[in-house]
Design a protein around this motif. Structure first.
Motif, PDB file in Angstrom:
ATOM      1  N   ASP A   1       0.819  -1.199   0.000  1.00  0.00           N
ATOM      2  CA  ASP A   1       0.000   0.000   0.000  1.00  0.00           C
ATOM      3  C   ASP A   1       0.857   1.254   0.000  1.00  0.00           C
ATOM      4  OD1 ASP A   1      -1.727   2.187   1.713  1.00  0.00           O
ATOM      5  OD2 ASP A   1      -3.003   0.864   0.516  1.00  0.00           O
ATOM      6  N   LYS A   2       0.382   2.276  -0.718  1.00  0.00           N
ATOM      7  CA  LYS A   2       1.153   3.518  -0.839  1.00  0.00           C
ATOM      8  C   LYS A   2       1.367   4.202   0.506  1.00  0.00           C
ATOM      9  CE  LYS A   2      -2.780   6.532  -1.925  1.00  0.00           C
ATOM     10  NZ  LYS A   2      -3.391   7.429  -2.942  1.00  0.00           N
ATOM     11  N   SER A   3       0.452   4.001   1.460  1.00  0.00           N
ATOM     12  CA  SER A   3       0.613   4.624   2.781  1.00  0.00           C
ATOM     13  C   SER A   3       1.836   4.075   3.507  1.00  0.00           C
ATOM     14  CB  SER A   3      -0.642   4.412   3.631  1.00  0.00           C
ATOM     15  OG  SER A   3      -0.869   3.032   3.872  1.00  0.00           O
ATOM     16  N   VAL A   4       2.137   2.804   3.288  1.00  0.00           N
ATOM     17  CA  VAL A   4       3.332   2.206   3.899  1.00  0.00           C
ATOM     18  C   VAL A   4       4.583   2.795   3.254  1.00  0.00           C
ATOM     19  CG1 VAL A   4       4.570   0.049   4.331  1.00  0.00           C
ATOM     20  CG2 VAL A   4       2.060   0.088   4.379  1.00  0.00           C
ATOM     21  N   ILE A   5       4.534   2.991   1.953  1.00  0.00           N
ATOM     22  CA  ILE A   5       5.674   3.589   1.240  1.00  0.00           C
ATOM     23  C   ILE A   5       5.919   5.007   1.734  1.00  0.00           C
ATOM     24  CG2 ILE A   5       6.585   4.225  -1.033  1.00  0.00           C
ATOM     25  CD1 ILE A   5       4.715   2.088  -2.233  1.00  0.00           C
ATOM     26  N   GLU A   6       4.842   5.790   1.842  1.00  0.00           N
ATOM     27  CA  GLU A   6       4.966   7.161   2.344  1.00  0.00           C
ATOM     28  C   GLU A   6       5.545   7.196   3.750  1.00  0.00           C
ATOM     29  OE1 GLU A   6       1.161   9.191  -0.020  1.00  0.00           O
ATOM     30  OE2 GLU A   6       0.885   8.231   1.938  1.00  0.00           O
ATOM     31  N   GLU A   7       5.092   6.286   4.575  1.00  0.00           N
ATOM     32  CA  GLU A   7       5.570   6.236   5.966  1.00  0.00           C
ATOM     33  C   GLU A   7       7.061   5.934   6.035  1.00  0.00           C
ATOM     34  OE1 GLU A   7       4.774   3.585   9.998  1.00  0.00           O
ATOM     35  OE2 GLU A   7       3.209   3.714   8.460  1.00  0.00           O
ATOM     36  N   GLU A   8       7.527   4.964   5.240  1.00  0.00           N
ATOM     37  CA  GLU A   8       8.956   4.602   5.249  1.00  0.00           C
ATOM     38  C   GLU A   8       9.804   5.747   4.700  1.00  0.00           C
ATOM     39  OE1 GLU A   8      10.723   2.240   6.525  1.00  0.00           O
ATOM     40  OE2 GLU A   8       8.990   1.167   7.321  1.00  0.00           O
ATOM     41  N   CYS A   9       9.322   6.410   3.657  1.00  0.00           N
ATOM     42  CA  CYS A   9      10.060   7.560   3.112  1.00  0.00           C
ATOM     43  C   CYS A   9      10.170   8.661   4.162  1.00  0.00           C
ATOM     44  CB  CYS A   9       9.363   8.095   1.862  1.00  0.00           C
ATOM     45  SG  CYS A   9       9.547   7.071   0.389  1.00  0.00           S
ATOM     46  N   HIS A  10       9.076   8.942   4.841  1.00  0.00           N
ATOM     47  CA  HIS A  10       9.077   9.991   5.871  1.00  0.00           C
ATOM     48  C   HIS A  10      10.008   9.623   7.019  1.00  0.00           C
ATOM     49  CE1 HIS A  10       7.553  13.319   8.225  1.00  0.00           C
ATOM     50  NE2 HIS A  10       7.355  12.481   9.245  1.00  0.00           N
ATOM     51  N   ARG A  11      10.034   8.355   7.384  1.00  0.00           N
ATOM     52  CA  ARG A  11      10.847   7.907   8.527  1.00  0.00           C
ATOM     53  C   ARG A  11      12.344   7.957   8.211  1.00  0.00           C
ATOM     54  NH1 ARG A  11      12.879   3.226  10.765  1.00  0.00           N
ATOM     55  NH2 ARG A  11      12.313   1.981   8.945  1.00  0.00           N
ATOM     56  N   LEU A  12      12.714   7.609   6.982  1.00  0.00           N
ATOM     57  CA  LEU A  12      14.134   7.499   6.642  1.00  0.00           C
ATOM     58  C   LEU A  12      14.698   8.751   5.960  1.00  0.00           C
ATOM     59  CD1 LEU A  12      14.211   3.802   5.395  1.00  0.00           C
ATOM     60  CD2 LEU A  12      15.093   4.687   7.549  1.00  0.00           C
ATOM     61  N   CYS A  13      13.817   9.674   5.585  1.00  0.00           N
ATOM     62  CA  CYS A  13      14.279  10.887   4.895  1.00  0.00           C
ATOM     63  C   CYS A  13      14.934  11.845   5.879  1.00  0.00           C
ATOM     64  CB  CYS A  13      13.095  11.565   4.221  1.00  0.00           C
ATOM     65  SG  CYS A  13      13.561  12.992   3.204  1.00  0.00           S
ATOM     66  N   SER A  14      16.062  12.407   5.475  1.00  0.00           N
ATOM     67  CA  SER A  14      16.748  13.417   6.282  1.00  0.00           C
ATOM     68  C   SER A  14      17.273  14.507   5.357  1.00  0.00           C
ATOM     69  CB  SER A  14      17.906  12.797   7.072  1.00  0.00           C
ATOM     70  OG  SER A  14      18.924  12.353   6.185  1.00  0.00           O
ATOM     71  N   GLU A  15      17.826  15.541   5.920  1.00  0.00           N
ATOM     72  CA  GLU A  15      18.337  16.647   5.106  1.00  0.00           C
ATOM     73  C   GLU A  15      19.465  16.199   4.190  1.00  0.00           C
ATOM     74  OE1 GLU A  15      20.293  21.081   5.780  1.00  0.00           O
ATOM     75  OE2 GLU A  15      19.020  20.211   7.342  1.00  0.00           O
ATOM     76  N   ASP A  16      20.258  15.250   4.665  1.00  0.00           N
ATOM     77  CA  ASP A  16      21.402  14.767   3.882  1.00  0.00           C
ATOM     78  C   ASP A  16      21.069  13.542   3.034  1.00  0.00           C
ATOM     79  OD1 ASP A  16      23.051  16.746   4.969  1.00  0.00           O
ATOM     80  OD2 ASP A  16      23.507  15.503   6.732  1.00  0.00           O
ATOM     81  N   GLU A  17      20.011  12.836   3.394  1.00  0.00           N
ATOM     82  CA  GLU A  17      19.618  11.630   2.671  1.00  0.00           C
ATOM     83  C   GLU A  17      18.126  11.721   2.354  1.00  0.00           C
ATOM     84  OE1 GLU A  17      21.268   8.964   1.507  1.00  0.00           O
ATOM     85  OE2 GLU A  17      23.200   9.802   2.091  1.00  0.00           O
ATOM     86  N   ILE A  18      17.811  12.358   1.233  1.00  0.00           N
ATOM     87  CA  ILE A  18      16.420  12.616   0.868  1.00  0.00           C
ATOM     88  C   ILE A  18      15.839  11.450   0.072  1.00  0.00           C
ATOM     89  CG2 ILE A  18      14.962  14.069  -0.619  1.00  0.00           C
ATOM     90  CD1 ILE A  18      16.718  16.438   0.198  1.00  0.00           C
ATOM     91  N   VAL A  19      14.608  11.063   0.419  1.00  0.00           N
ATOM     92  CA  VAL A  19      13.851  10.091  -0.356  1.00  0.00           C
ATOM     93  C   VAL A  19      12.367  10.416  -0.192  1.00  0.00           C
ATOM     94  CG1 VAL A  19      13.892   8.421   1.560  1.00  0.00           C
ATOM     95  CG2 VAL A  19      13.372   7.645  -0.783  1.00  0.00           C
TER      96      VAL A  19
ATOM     97  N   GLN B   1       1.345   0.614  -8.456  1.00  0.00           N
ATOM     98  CA  GLN B   1       2.703   1.113  -8.713  1.00  0.00           C
ATOM     99  C   GLN B   1       2.907   2.519  -8.162  1.00  0.00           C
ATOM    100  OE1 GLN B   1       4.165   2.650 -12.602  1.00  0.00           O
ATOM    101  NE2 GLN B   1       5.504   0.861 -12.607  1.00  0.00           N
ATOM    102  N   THR B   2       3.931   2.638  -7.321  1.00  0.00           N
ATOM    103  CA  THR B   2       4.356   3.932  -6.788  1.00  0.00           C
ATOM    104  C   THR B   2       5.858   4.050  -7.023  1.00  0.00           C
ATOM    105  OG1 THR B   2       2.654   3.809  -5.068  1.00  0.00           O
ATOM    106  CG2 THR B   2       4.436   5.378  -4.713  1.00  0.00           C
ATOM    107  N   ILE B   3       6.321   5.246  -7.360  1.00  0.00           N
ATOM    108  CA  ILE B   3       7.745   5.472  -7.620  1.00  0.00           C
ATOM    109  C   ILE B   3       8.322   6.330  -6.490  1.00  0.00           C
ATOM    110  CG2 ILE B   3       9.458   6.287  -9.288  1.00  0.00           C
ATOM    111  CD1 ILE B   3       7.690   4.070 -10.382  1.00  0.00           C
ATOM    112  N   ILE B   4       9.514   5.961  -6.020  1.00  0.00           N
ATOM    113  CA  ILE B   4      10.216   6.789  -5.049  1.00  0.00           C
ATOM    114  C   ILE B   4      11.476   7.355  -5.680  1.00  0.00           C
ATOM    115  CG2 ILE B   4       9.297   5.529  -3.063  1.00  0.00           C
ATOM    116  CD1 ILE B   4      11.997   4.116  -2.792  1.00  0.00           C
TER     117      ILE B   4
ATOM    118  N   VAL C   1      15.113   2.548   1.764  1.00  0.00           N
ATOM    119  CA  VAL C   1      13.657   2.410   1.761  1.00  0.00           C
ATOM    120  C   VAL C   1      13.251   1.150   1.004  1.00  0.00           C
ATOM    121  CG1 VAL C   1      11.502   3.402   0.897  1.00  0.00           C
ATOM    122  CG2 VAL C   1      13.172   4.862   2.027  1.00  0.00           C
ATOM    123  N   GLY C   2      13.906   0.883  -0.106  1.00  0.00           N
ATOM    124  CA  GLY C   2      13.621  -0.318  -0.875  1.00  0.00           C
ATOM    125  C   GLY C   2      13.832  -1.581  -0.073  1.00  0.00           C
ATOM    126  N   GLN C   3      14.922  -1.640   0.676  1.00  0.00           N
ATOM    127  CA  GLN C   3      15.207  -2.812   1.503  1.00  0.00           C
ATOM    128  C   GLN C   3      14.122  -3.024   2.562  1.00  0.00           C
ATOM    129  OE1 GLN C   3      19.138  -1.977   3.006  1.00  0.00           O
ATOM    130  NE2 GLN C   3      20.114  -2.273   1.005  1.00  0.00           N
TER     131      GLN C   3
END
Length: 420
Positions: free
Chosen positions: A138-156, A166-169, A179-181
């Motif tokens: 589900d796209k909500s899980v993808i959004e959550e992982e991106c938000h959790r792992l995104c930082s100023e130096d490592e953006i996703v 299909q959702t693209i990151i 995030v993929g892992q």
């Protein structure tokens, strides 16, 4: 037929794209010649015979895709000529959609996408950014992982909401991989995309000032039909709205699924993909299978289109209302224009005789079910010029008449000098 036209973005390119249209249609050939002239290199040769590795480079892929879409659109207007209710382009395809809807001159659009492609390629160092396709979660899980792992130096971030499946990151290579892992561990299927940068993400922000300055060089017009925006899935048609949406699109996600949901609610029944491959046709099947979709790049789809919904429209008596050609519009303009010349001999030779000749030609075309050829369109335009001159129509009104005809029929690229 409630029709939407679809314009693909990067990923649809292939070696040989557009060649079959150039081999058969003068308008497609003219389109590539114009692109070669504007870009300063042989785009036609690159699209027809170039290596896919070179054609996939952003600075070449974007002008190539725009040119192929424009060539196919011009052929579509000549062969079928039905105006869509909406146009919808995926990423780069939104610029193609705007151009085909009359919001931008093709020559200007080429310069814009050439600059856009170069800026995108230059904004990040090679290998710094990437994108991945995610499915099976589900796209909500993808959004959550991106938000959790995104930082100023490592953006996703999520860059494309393409379909329920299909959702693209997009982002820094290491962050996208992390995030993929995580998502694979939760049962997702992750496919790394062969792209040169992190499109539709904050990593593209440094190019915004230069891209904004490039857009400011050109004149935009109100659209002939609404284009649905990638950034908010809302239609727009005013020229004042175009630049802001194209600028926002650089670093905001493509909301394709929402856009398809919008046209569903508006009662769209048919879609035609105007560009290479069948990427958007396949996405339509995933998003709205009840919308019958064709790819104009595929000869079998073109044949099905003419034998199917267009044949039904003709039987229902609606096709004559929808389809306007240079010949039919010239005939209509000839009889609806006010006369200021009461010399009977001049009127006979300059109005009646040429009009009757073209009307007879149109009767044959209608009986045979054929579209006018380039030479027949030129004959009709010559007839109208004779009528307008004989009727002593002011030059500015003559120009307006010709401009209306070529813009409505999508043939202004073939008759650039007729209103001069």
């Amino acid at each position: 037929m409630n029709l939407v036209l679809l314009f693909p973005g990067q990923g649809a390119q292939y070696t040989g794209m557009g060649k079959s249209f150039c081999d058969r249609y003068a308008s497609a050939k003219v389109t590539f010649e114009e692109a070669n002239d504007v870009l300063g290199y042989d785009l036609q040769n690159l699209c027809f015979y170039g290596k896919i590795e070179e054609l996939t480079q952003t600075e070449y892929a974007q002008p190539g895709l725009l040119t192929v879409s424009m060539a196919i659109f011009r052929v579509f207007m000549e062969e079928i000529g039905i105006k869509p209710i909406y146009a919808l382009g995926h990423s780069l395809g939104e610029i193609s959609a705007i151009t085909c809807a009359g919001g931008l001159q093709f020559r200007d659009a080429l310069k814009i996408v050439q600059k856009r492609g170069r800026l995108m390629q230059e904004t990040l160092p090679d290998g710094a950014g990437t994108m991945s396709s995610i499915s099976g979660i589900d796209k909500s899980v993808i959004e959550e992982e991106c938000h959790r792992l995104c930082s100023e130096d490592e953006i996703v971030v999520v860059s494309n909401y393409n379909s329920p499946q299909q959702t693209i990151i997009s982002g820094h290579r290491h962050a996208v991989a992390k995030v993929g892992q995580k998502l694979v561990a939760n049962g997702a299927i992750v496919t790394n995309l062969n792209v040169s940068s992190a499109f539709h993400s904050p990593l593209m922000k440094p190019m915004v000032p230069d891209f904004s300055a490039e857009l400011a060089k050109y004149s935009f017009q109100d659209l002939n039909w609404p284009v649905i925006s990638n950034v908010d899935a809302v239609p727009y048609f005013k020229s004042s709205e175009i630049c802001n949406r194209l600028i926002r699109q650089i670093e905001e996600p493509v909301r394709w699924q929402e856009s398809i949901h919008y046209i569903q609610k508006q009662g769209i029944t048919h879609a035609i993909e105007i560009g290479p491959k069948t990427v958007l046709k396949n996405l339509m099947i995933r998003n709205a299978p009840e919308i019958v979709t064709y790819s104009y790049d595929k000869s079998e789809d073109r044949l099905s289109l003419v034998k199917g919904p267009l044949r039904k429209s003709t039987q229902a008596g609606s096709a004559e209302e929808d389809i306007q050609t240079v010949v039919t519009m010239c005939l209509a303009a000839a009889v609806s224009t006010r006369n200021r010349n009461w010399n009977e001999e001049e009127f006979l030779k300059g109005v009646i005789e040429p009009y009757q000749r073209i009307r007879a030609m149109q009767s044959v075309l209608k009986k045979q079910g054929n579209k006018p050829s380039l030479s027949q369109m030129q004959e009709a335009l010559d007839m109208l010029r004779s009528v307008l001159v004989t009727k002593k129509v002011p030059l500015n009104e003559q120009k307006e008449r010709f401009n209306q005809i070529v813009e409505t029929t999508g043939t202004n690229h073939l008759f650039r000098d007729l209103a001069g």
